[in-house]
Design a protein around this motif. Sequence first.
Motif, PDB file in Angstrom:
ATOM      1  N   GLN A 201       0.824  -1.154  -0.150  1.00 58.56           N
ATOM      2  CA  GLN A 201       0.063  -0.096   0.139  1.00 58.56           C
ATOM      3  C   GLN A 201       0.862   1.275  -0.130  1.00 58.56           C
ATOM      4  N   ALA A 204       2.120   1.677  -3.430  1.00 56.89           N
ATOM      5  CA  ALA A 204       0.863   2.132  -4.233  1.00 56.89           C
ATOM      6  C   ALA A 204       0.552   3.461  -4.187  1.00 56.89           C
ATOM      7  N   ALA A 205       0.778   4.069  -2.877  1.00 55.38           N
ATOM      8  CA  ALA A 205       0.571   5.398  -2.294  1.00 55.38           C
ATOM      9  C   ALA A 205       1.562   6.439  -3.138  1.00 55.38           C
ATOM     10  N   ALA A 207       3.372   5.788  -5.794  1.00 54.20           N
ATOM     11  CA  ALA A 207       3.110   5.941  -7.221  1.00 54.20           C
ATOM     12  C   ALA A 207       1.952   6.728  -7.736  1.00 54.20           C
ATOM     13  N   SER A 208       0.834   6.817  -6.849  1.00 53.10           N
ATOM     14  CA  SER A 208      -0.106   7.516  -7.059  1.00 53.10           C
ATOM     15  C   SER A 208       0.032   9.066  -6.928  1.00 53.10           C
ATOM     16  N   VAL A 209       0.792   9.369  -5.741  1.00 53.75           N
ATOM     17  CA  VAL A 209       1.085  10.607  -5.409  1.00 53.75           C
ATOM     18  C   VAL A 209       2.292  11.426  -6.539  1.00 53.75           C
ATOM     19  N   GLY A 211       2.395  10.164  -9.753  1.00 51.59           N
ATOM     20  CA  GLY A 211       1.495  10.027 -11.030  1.00 51.59           C
ATOM     21  C   GLY A 211       0.842  11.575 -10.908  1.00 51.59           C
ATOM     22  N   ILE A 212      -0.112  11.603  -9.956  1.00 45.37           N
ATOM     23  CA  ILE A 212      -0.722  12.789  -9.848  1.00 45.37           C
ATOM     24  C   ILE A 212      -0.263  14.312 -10.142  1.00 45.37           C
TER      25      ILE A 212
END
Length: 222
Positions: A201, A204-205, A207-209, A211-212
């Motif tokens: 997790q 994933a966090a 990678a998400s941050v 990417g955004i």
Amino acid sequence: MKDNETGKRTKNGRNAAGSRAEARRATEDAILKAAETVFAEAGFGGATMQLIADMAGLPKANLHYYFETKEALYRRVVERIFNIWLEAADVFDAAAGPAEGIGAYIDAKMEISRRHPNGSKVWASEVMHGAPVIQDYLETTLSEWTEGRATIIRRWIAEGKMADVDPRHLLYMLWATTQHYADFSHQIETLNGGKPLTDAQWDAAKASVKGIVLRGIGVSET
């Protein structure tokens, strides 16, 4: 024979000195970790040297041997998290562009939030109360660091490597987002079924941050 004996004594003396230095570092580290926890939970005003000594498992007299006053210990706690953040930002200086620099910075800052949540909470509480103890840090070291990173971001903008954004507001957003995972860890755990984020997790966090943020400033991820 005498030379051998002298060599042994010298070697033993160095070993003893090294052991003492290691023991001192270990004790100081235990004190700083305990202090981070107590200051994060009770704030500067509510924390006491006795509480910190108890948390560290040391006599109060031993604590005062390392740090004479609560303010000296508090400043050291703040210095430590601040220096960790500064080291994480070194990626800016050597990065070829924002994808590498900002991407690596986000990774590093989120990892710090994972490993040093209490240090981040102490910093946040101090600043929210007007920085009564560390205002000099904000006016000097933080100000200089911020301007240095803003200069790099402006260069990337001028080179056409990212969108034309205000560097300071970008940095504020990066700090707020990455440190949220430390300062509001209880909220995140609650929304995660009452459990801390797993390794997967956290990955994933990150990678998400990344990417955004990178897409938001017109940068393709590496």
